[in-house]
Motif scaffolding. Sequence first.
Motif, PDB file in Angstrom:
ATOM      1  N   UNK A 153       0.844  -1.195   0.000  1.00 26.15           N
ATOM      2  CA  UNK A 153       0.000   0.000   0.000  1.00 26.15           C
ATOM      3  C   UNK A 153       0.881   1.247   0.000  1.00 26.15           C
ATOM      4  N   UNK A 154       0.752   2.036  -1.044  1.00 31.48           N
ATOM      5  CA  UNK A 154       1.625   3.199  -1.238  1.00 31.48           C
ATOM      6  C   UNK A 154       1.263   4.355  -0.315  1.00 31.48           C
ATOM      7  N   UNK A 155       2.157   5.326  -0.229  1.00 31.31           N
ATOM      8  CA  UNK A 155       1.950   6.495   0.616  1.00 31.31           C
ATOM      9  C   UNK A 155       1.231   7.624  -0.111  1.00 31.31           C
ATOM     10  N   UNK A 156       0.977   8.696   0.625  1.00 27.55           N
ATOM     11  CA  UNK A 156       0.289   9.865   0.080  1.00 27.55           C
ATOM     12  C   UNK A 156       1.106  10.471  -1.077  1.00 27.55           C
ATOM     13  N   UNK A 157       0.419  10.735  -2.174  1.00 25.57           N
ATOM     14  CA  UNK A 157       1.064  11.349  -3.320  1.00 25.57           C
ATOM     15  C   UNK A 157       1.892  10.396  -4.159  1.00 25.57           C
ATOM     16  N   UNK A 158       1.937   9.138  -3.769  1.00 29.93           N
ATOM     17  CA  UNK A 158       2.712   8.140  -4.500  1.00 29.93           C
ATOM     18  C   UNK A 158       1.778   7.273  -5.349  1.00 29.93           C
ATOM     19  N   UNK A 159       2.307   6.185  -5.864  1.00 33.68           N
ATOM     20  CA  UNK A 159       1.534   5.330  -6.771  1.00 33.68           C
ATOM     21  C   UNK A 159       1.744   3.853  -6.421  1.00 33.68           C
ATOM     22  N   UNK A 160       0.869   3.033  -6.987  1.00 35.61           N
ATOM     23  CA  UNK A 160       1.034   1.586  -6.841  1.00 35.61           C
ATOM     24  C   UNK A 160       2.373   1.150  -7.416  1.00 35.61           C
ATOM     25  N   UNK A 161       2.750   1.722  -8.555  1.00 29.85           N
ATOM     26  CA  UNK A 161       4.033   1.356  -9.169  1.00 29.85           C
ATOM     27  C   UNK A 161       5.208   1.686  -8.258  1.00 29.85           C
ATOM     28  N   UNK A 162       5.112   2.805  -7.535  1.00 29.11           N
ATOM     29  CA  UNK A 162       6.232   3.197  -6.678  1.00 29.11           C
ATOM     30  C   UNK A 162       6.425   2.219  -5.522  1.00 29.11           C
ATOM     31  N   UNK A 206      -4.251   1.047  -6.191  1.00 31.09           N
ATOM     32  CA  UNK A 206      -3.940   2.445  -6.502  1.00 31.09           C
ATOM     33  C   UNK A 206      -5.008   3.350  -5.900  1.00 31.09           C
ATOM     34  N   UNK A 207      -4.577   4.298  -5.057  1.00 31.94           N
ATOM     35  CA  UNK A 207      -5.517   5.229  -4.426  1.00 31.94           C
ATOM     36  C   UNK A 207      -6.039   6.242  -5.429  1.00 31.94           C
ATOM     37  N   UNK A 208      -7.278   6.636  -5.257  1.00 31.50           N
ATOM     38  CA  UNK A 208      -7.862   7.697  -6.061  1.00 31.50           C
ATOM     39  C   UNK A 208      -7.084   8.991  -5.826  1.00 31.50           C
TER      40      UNK A 208
END
Length: 203
Positions: free
Chosen positions: A21-30, A49-51
């Motif tokens: 689970x990615x962080x704020x402002x990041x992406x699933x790819x990151x 991927x978060x909205x």
Amino acid sequence: MPEIKKKGLSLDQAKKAVIMIHGRGATADSILSLSSYLNIADYAILAPQANSNTWYPYGFMASDKGNFVALESSLKQIEEAVKEVTEAGITSENIYFLGFSQGACLSLEFAARHAKRYGGVVAFTGGLIGEILDATKYSGDFDQTPVFIGGSKIDFHVPAKRMQESEEVMKNMGANVTLKLYNDPEHTIRREELEWVNEQIFL
């Protein structure tokens, strides 16, 4: 349907799965790029991927009301990823959660709201979510699930006190929690943390 990026083995080939689970402002790819530093080559790896790249709009200790709608939606998104894994025949004790920062908070929050025996929960700089930590909203028994919480003693976004409180709540729910607090001020994932989870959780 919200997007879920995938890496590693397919769900029908894997015996274990990790939801990253990615962080704020990041992406699933990151967050998926972190997989090359972890012992998870034989896992199915899923990264929702978060909205708008954000799981909830305000800080994790901000007003519950302000974060409520987005947080519930994000928790539902993690639940959908878990459902996809379990429908492929992978049982909860072989499901792992890993997140950084906002993603670490979401990992802990989802696991605590659905406590059972998991493979492990890894929270790089995170704590349970809420203006005030309310242990009564969590239920279930972790049955000695290994949980790692790591971060800075002086992180601006994630107070050490909340990480310590989260450790206590999860221990009281039967989790085998390891909390590591570091002297540096960095909001990051440390080499020492990666080494620890590789040796103790991703066996």
